[in-house]
Design a protein around this motif. Structure first.
Motif, PDB file in Angstrom:
ATOM      1  N   GLU A  56     -11.550   0.882   3.380  1.00 28.24           N
ATOM      2  CA  GLU A  56     -11.455  -0.181   4.370  1.00 28.24           C
ATOM      3  C   GLU A  56     -10.901  -1.354   4.421  1.00 28.24           C
ATOM      4  O   GLU A  56      -9.796  -1.914   5.072  1.00 28.24           O
ATOM      5  N   ASN A  57     -11.025  -2.119   2.916  1.00 30.35           N
ATOM      6  CA  ASN A  57     -10.594  -3.354   2.767  1.00 30.35           C
ATOM      7  C   ASN A  57      -8.834  -3.133   2.567  1.00 30.35           C
ATOM      8  O   ASN A  57      -7.970  -3.984   2.915  1.00 30.35           O
ATOM      9  N   ALA A  58      -8.684  -1.904   2.077  1.00 33.83           N
ATOM     10  CA  ALA A  58      -7.035  -1.738   1.762  1.00 33.83           C
ATOM     11  C   ALA A  58      -6.342  -1.112   3.017  1.00 33.83           C
ATOM     12  O   ALA A  58      -5.172  -0.731   3.006  1.00 33.83           O
ATOM     13  N   ASN A  59      -7.288  -0.962   4.096  1.00 36.61           N
ATOM     14  CA  ASN A  59      -6.540  -0.354   5.273  1.00 36.61           C
ATOM     15  C   ASN A  59      -6.084   1.251   5.359  1.00 36.61           C
ATOM     16  O   ASN A  59      -4.940   1.410   5.727  1.00 36.61           O
ATOM     17  N   VAL A  60      -6.835   1.714   4.390  1.00 30.92           N
ATOM     18  CA  VAL A  60      -6.510   3.160   4.143  1.00 30.92           C
ATOM     19  C   VAL A  60      -7.453   4.183   4.599  1.00 30.92           C
ATOM     20  O   VAL A  60      -8.683   3.675   4.867  1.00 30.92           O
ATOM     21  N   SER A  61      -7.016   5.206   5.323  1.00 32.27           N
ATOM     22  CA  SER A  61      -8.074   6.144   6.003  1.00 32.27           C
ATOM     23  C   SER A  61      -8.403   6.922   4.796  1.00 32.27           C
ATOM     24  O   SER A  61      -7.612   7.558   4.120  1.00 32.27           O
ATOM     25  N   LYS A 118      -1.775   6.207   2.734  1.00 34.80           N
ATOM     26  CA  LYS A 118      -2.336   5.869   3.946  1.00 34.80           C
ATOM     27  C   LYS A 118      -3.349   6.662   4.304  1.00 34.80           C
ATOM     28  O   LYS A 118      -4.404   6.236   4.973  1.00 34.80           O
ATOM     29  N   ASN A 119      -3.380   8.194   3.696  1.00 36.39           N
ATOM     30  CA  ASN A 119      -4.326   8.681   4.333  1.00 36.39           C
ATOM     31  C   ASN A 119      -4.874   9.637   3.036  1.00 36.39           C
ATOM     32  O   ASN A 119      -4.166  10.505   2.421  1.00 36.39           O
ATOM     33  N   SER A 154     -15.284   4.470   0.446  1.00 34.60           N
ATOM     34  CA  SER A 154     -15.194   3.838   1.593  1.00 34.60           C
ATOM     35  C   SER A 154     -14.991   2.342   1.730  1.00 34.60           C
ATOM     36  O   SER A 154     -14.182   2.039   2.678  1.00 34.60           O
ATOM     37  N   SER A 155     -15.721   1.436   1.246  1.00 35.19           N
ATOM     38  CA  SER A 155     -15.516   0.224   1.468  1.00 35.19           C
ATOM     39  C   SER A 155     -14.164  -0.410   0.874  1.00 35.19           C
ATOM     40  O   SER A 155     -13.365  -1.095   1.436  1.00 35.19           O
ATOM     41  N   MET A 188       0.749  -1.359  -0.204  1.00 36.90           N
ATOM     42  CA  MET A 188      -0.178  -0.045  -0.049  1.00 36.90           C
ATOM     43  C   MET A 188       0.807   1.156   0.035  1.00 36.90           C
ATOM     44  O   MET A 188       1.659   1.301   0.618  1.00 36.90           O
TER      45      MET A 188
END
Ligand code: DQA
Length: 143
Positions: A42-47, A4-5, A38-39, A1
């Motif tokens: 969430e799956n990618a662990n990204v805010s 991150k944000n 958004s989903s 990844m």
């Protein structure tokens, strides 16, 4: 990844997506686009933060206060008019992708001019709601 944000910014009238000129902008609502993003985040662990405004000054203030490391922005009509949003993006030095649902190059002449494209990492135009997904995938996989 990589990213991150992530912040997604939707400009004026995009709150009307789904009802607004579907021949140009498709039938998918903004809520549907946002929940898909958004989903995926969430799956990618990204805010992810998603912001829509019809106000140029609110978009400038939002950009000035961002802590994110990447922006996906559809400046909508401000694409063709806003030096202040351009300057905010330039000042913050946060890389961004410019997204348009419609193919702005196949429409009125004034839509071919963008105050953003030369600063953008890339521009996606004409892929409808899929353009946001493509931008998201780039941000998390490539950037
Ligand atoms: C748009 C194209 C702009 O020219 C227009 O003003 C919009 C939406 C698009 O997504 O295709 O509001 O940015």
């Amino acid at each position: 990844m990589k990213v991150k944000n992530l912040t997604v910014i939707h400009g004026p009238n995009l709150n009307l997506l789904g009802k607004r000129e579907p021949q140009h902008y498709g039938s998918v609502s903004l809520e549907e686009i946002n929940s898909q993003l958004s989903s995926k985040a969430e799956n990618a662990n990204v805010s992810i933060e998603i912001f829509q405004s019809n106000s140029e000054s609110d978009i400038v203030s939002k950009i000035q206060n961002l802590k994110s490391d990447f922006i996906i922005i559809n400046p909508a009509a401000f694409t063709h008019s806003s030096v202040s949003i351009r300057d905010a993006l330039s000042a913050m030095k946060i890389p961004f992708i410019e997204v348009h649902l419609s193919n702005v190059f196949a429409r009125e002449a004034f839509r071919k001019e963008s105050f953003f494209s030369d600063l953008a990492v890339g521009v996606i135009s004409g892929l409808g709601a899929e353009g946001y997904i493509a931008a998201f995938n780039f941000a998390i996989n490539v950037k």
